[in-house]
Design a protein around this motif. Structure first.
Motif, PDB file in Angstrom:
ATOM      1  N   SER A 266      27.287   2.291  24.041  1.00 54.10           N
ATOM      2  CA  SER A 266      26.431   2.255  25.229  1.00 54.10           C
ATOM      3  C   SER A 266      25.477   3.447  25.124  1.00 54.10           C
ATOM      4  O   SER A 266      25.617   4.282  24.214  1.00 54.10           O
ATOM      5  N   GLU A 267      24.539   3.559  26.039  1.00 54.24           N
ATOM      6  CA  GLU A 267      23.614   4.688  26.004  1.00 54.24           C
ATOM      7  C   GLU A 267      24.358   6.002  26.238  1.00 54.24           C
ATOM      8  O   GLU A 267      24.039   7.023  25.641  1.00 54.24           O
ATOM      9  N   GLU A 268      25.360   5.987  27.098  1.00 53.73           N
ATOM     10  CA  GLU A 268      26.166   7.187  27.338  1.00 53.73           C
ATOM     11  C   GLU A 268      26.900   7.606  26.059  1.00 53.73           C
ATOM     12  O   GLU A 268      26.933   8.792  25.713  1.00 53.73           O
ATOM     13  N   ILE A 269      27.454   6.638  25.345  1.00 53.87           N
ATOM     14  CA  ILE A 269      28.165   6.920  24.095  1.00 53.87           C
ATOM     15  C   ILE A 269      27.194   7.469  23.056  1.00 53.87           C
ATOM     16  O   ILE A 269      27.525   8.391  22.309  1.00 53.87           O
ATOM     17  N   GLU A 270      25.984   6.939  23.023  1.00 55.48           N
ATOM     18  CA  GLU A 270      24.963   7.433  22.083  1.00 55.48           C
ATOM     19  C   GLU A 270      24.706   8.923  22.307  1.00 55.48           C
ATOM     20  O   GLU A 270      24.692   9.708  21.366  1.00 55.48           O
ATOM     21  N   ASN A 271      24.525   9.316  23.556  1.00 58.56           N
ATOM     22  CA  ASN A 271      24.260  10.725  23.844  1.00 58.56           C
ATOM     23  C   ASN A 271      25.484  11.594  23.576  1.00 58.56           C
ATOM     24  O   ASN A 271      25.356  12.701  23.044  1.00 58.56           O
TER      25      ASN A 271
ATOM     26  N   GLU B 181      10.978   7.693  26.181  1.00 52.40           N
ATOM     27  CA  GLU B 181      11.044   6.232  26.094  1.00 52.40           C
ATOM     28  C   GLU B 181      12.474   5.712  26.269  1.00 52.40           C
ATOM     29  O   GLU B 181      12.692   4.689  26.905  1.00 52.40           O
ATOM     30  N   THR B 182      13.446   6.406  25.685  1.00 54.61           N
ATOM     31  CA  THR B 182      14.821   5.891  25.676  1.00 54.61           C
ATOM     32  C   THR B 182      15.783   6.719  26.518  1.00 54.61           C
ATOM     33  O   THR B 182      16.822   6.211  26.936  1.00 54.61           O
ATOM     34  N   GLY B 183      15.476   7.987  26.741  1.00 54.00           N
ATOM     35  CA  GLY B 183      16.384   8.871  27.459  1.00 54.00           C
ATOM     36  C   GLY B 183      17.450   9.477  26.565  1.00 54.00           C
ATOM     37  O   GLY B 183      18.298  10.239  27.026  1.00 54.00           O
TER      38      GLY B 183
ATOM     39  N   HIS C 104      34.121   4.597  17.493  1.00 53.40           N
ATOM     40  CA  HIS C 104      35.501   4.973  17.792  1.00 53.40           C
ATOM     41  C   HIS C 104      35.772   6.469  17.621  1.00 53.40           C
ATOM     42  O   HIS C 104      36.784   6.978  18.087  1.00 53.40           O
ATOM     43  N   LYS C 105      34.868   7.193  16.971  1.00 50.07           N
ATOM     44  CA  LYS C 105      35.036   8.638  16.771  1.00 50.07           C
ATOM     45  C   LYS C 105      34.577   9.448  17.981  1.00 50.07           C
ATOM     46  O   LYS C 105      34.918  10.628  18.099  1.00 50.07           O
ATOM     47  N   VAL C 106      33.817   8.823  18.873  1.00 52.38           N
ATOM     48  CA  VAL C 106      33.264   9.534  20.027  1.00 52.38           C
ATOM     49  C   VAL C 106      34.361   9.733  21.075  1.00 52.38           C
ATOM     50  O   VAL C 106      35.071   8.807  21.443  1.00 52.38           O
ATOM     51  N   LYS C 107      34.464  10.968  21.548  1.00 51.99           N
ATOM     52  CA  LYS C 107      35.450  11.314  22.565  1.00 51.99           C
ATOM     53  C   LYS C 107      34.765  11.351  23.925  1.00 51.99           C
ATOM     54  O   LYS C 107      33.679  11.926  24.061  1.00 51.99           O
ATOM     55  N   ILE C 108      35.414  10.776  24.927  1.00 55.08           N
ATOM     56  CA  ILE C 108      34.899  10.770  26.288  1.00 55.08           C
ATOM     57  C   ILE C 108      35.806  11.680  27.109  1.00 55.08           C
ATOM     58  O   ILE C 108      36.998  11.426  27.252  1.00 55.08           O
TER      59      ILE C 108
END
Length: 88
Positions: free
Chosen positions: A18-23, A52-54, A81-85
């Motif tokens: 998602s965009e949140e995961i991208e950031n 343009e994308t944020g 799957h490597k991204v930690k939230i």
């Protein structure tokens, strides 16, 4: 500005992009948990973003070198799957 002793209460892994995961991916590539930790460590109020994308445009690592990111998505599906939230 958040206090300097803010610690995450829990952690989970990303399941889909998602965009949140991208950031989050971009912050974690530069050595930070998320935007909150980046702002605390670097003492900045705003993060450079692509209008343009944020998405995050530029981050300064802890050793003061810079990471520059593209306007397009950089977090491939195989990296999600490597991204930690972190939850506060």
């Amino acid at each position: 500005m958040a206090s300097s002793d803010v610690k995450p209460k829990s952690i989970s892994r990303a399941k889909k992009w998602s965009e949140e995961i991208e950031n989050l991916y971009r912050f974690q590539q530069a050595g930070y948990r998320d935007e909150i930790e980046y702002k605390q460590v670097k003492q900045v109020s705003m993060v450079d973003r692509w209008p343009e994308t944020g998405y995050v445009k530029k981050l300064q690592r802890r050793d003061n070198t810079f990471y520059y990111y593209n306007k397009q998505r950089e977090c491939d599906d195989k990296e999600v799957h490597k991204v930690k939230i972190y939850a506060y």
